[in-house]
Structure formats: structure tokens, C-alpha cells
Design a protein around this motif. Sequence first.
Motif, PDB file in Angstrom:
ATOM      1  N   ASN A   1      -7.730   0.556   2.517  1.00 32.53           N
ATOM      2  CA  ASN A   1      -8.231   1.932   2.500  1.00 32.53           C
ATOM      3  C   ASN A   1      -9.692   2.021   2.913  1.00 32.53           C
ATOM      4  OD1 ASN A   1      -5.773   2.951   1.696  1.00 32.53           O
ATOM      5  ND2 ASN A   1      -6.271   2.875  -0.466  1.00 32.53           N
TER       6      ASN A   1
ATOM      7  N   ARG B   1      -0.278   4.070   1.222  1.00 30.34           N
ATOM      8  CA  ARG B   1      -0.673   4.819   2.413  1.00 30.34           C
ATOM      9  C   ARG B   1      -0.102   4.143   3.658  1.00 30.34           C
ATOM     10  NH1 ARG B   1      -6.820   5.860   2.745  1.00 30.34           N
ATOM     11  NH2 ARG B   1      -6.094   7.303   4.327  1.00 30.34           N
TER      12      ARG B   1
ATOM     13  N   GLY C   1      -2.580   6.088   8.300  1.00 29.93           N
ATOM     14  CA  GLY C   1      -3.414   6.766   7.307  1.00 29.93           C
ATOM     15  C   GLY C   1      -4.591   5.916   6.859  1.00 29.93           C
ATOM     16  N   ARG C   2      -4.388   4.606   6.739  1.00 34.08           N
ATOM     17  CA  ARG C   2      -5.474   3.705   6.362  1.00 34.08           C
ATOM     18  C   ARG C   2      -6.464   3.510   7.504  1.00 34.08           C
ATOM     19  NH1 ARG C   2      -2.459  -1.360   4.750  1.00 34.08           N
ATOM     20  NH2 ARG C   2      -0.620  -0.221   5.386  1.00 34.08           N
TER      21      ARG C   2
ATOM     22  N   SER D   1       0.843  -1.183   0.000  1.00 30.48           N
ATOM     23  CA  SER D   1       0.000   0.000   0.000  1.00 30.48           C
ATOM     24  C   SER D   1       0.882   1.238   0.000  1.00 30.48           C
ATOM     25  CB  SER D   1      -0.905   0.016   1.228  1.00 30.48           C
ATOM     26  OG  SER D   1      -1.663   1.204   1.259  1.00 30.48           O
TER      27      SER D   1
END
Length: 139
Positions: A119, A34, A38-39, A32
Motif C-alpha cells: 500500500n 486491495r 489499487g496499490r 492483500s
Amino acid sequence: MKKTIIWTLALLMFGSIAIVSCSKYEEGPKISLRTRKGRLAGDWKLTEMLVNGTAVNLSGSTYELKIEKDGGYTMIMTVPVLGTLTDVGTWEFGDKKETLISTNSTGDKDTSTIVMLKNKMLKLKDESGGDVTITTYEQ
């Protein structure tokens, strides 16, 4: 020329194996762009709960979880018999970011294993008293 092709193929195969094997969670993602924080941060709704592999009927109930990047969370639960309950607390990653440790407003700690952190989807596993509960949240 043949050596270049062989080396290129060997590097591609090694790179593919390295990417596939670097997933931290049981159900991915493999890679990922991110960060985990952040996820995790965002507004989540409980969409499924399994206890020992059996689905729990969530009709009429809603569970909303708001996770902040700064380490705070708010859980709003609406259950037909009890009404609306709200809990606030803090969270942190534990055990090489493979677990999520939450501390509620009364100081009680709960540690959940992160099964999936994408996400738009989060799955957590809790084990208590011989029961295994898997909760699935979606943004």
C-alpha cells in the motif's frame, strides 16, 4: 472428537502453507485486500536507488511519480544540474502482473520487474547492460 481436532489442525496447516506460498513478488505482501492496480495507483517519491547493490546519492534531487488507475503516469524529476524535467506516459502490467511496462512520451518502452508492491511501498528492478538497479518508492 480427536478426529475433529486432527482435521481442523490439518486444514489450518494447509491453509497457512497456501497463504504463505501465494506471494507474487519477491518481497511480498503475502496477501492483500486491495487489487494490484489499487496499490500501484497514487503519488510516489523515490526514497532509495541501488545500482549493483551500491546506494546512489540522491541528495538535492527529487523524483515524484504519479500513477493513475486509468493507465497514465507523470514523472517529475528535479536534479540540481538539469533543473526540473517532466515526463508523461502510460503503464500496464505485463507477465502475469509481475512486471510493469511503461511507455514514455517519446514512445520508448521500459519493463521493470516488481519486487514489492504494498500500500505504501513500491520496489522495482531494472536490468540493463549488466547493471541491476533497484528503485524504492514510498507514498
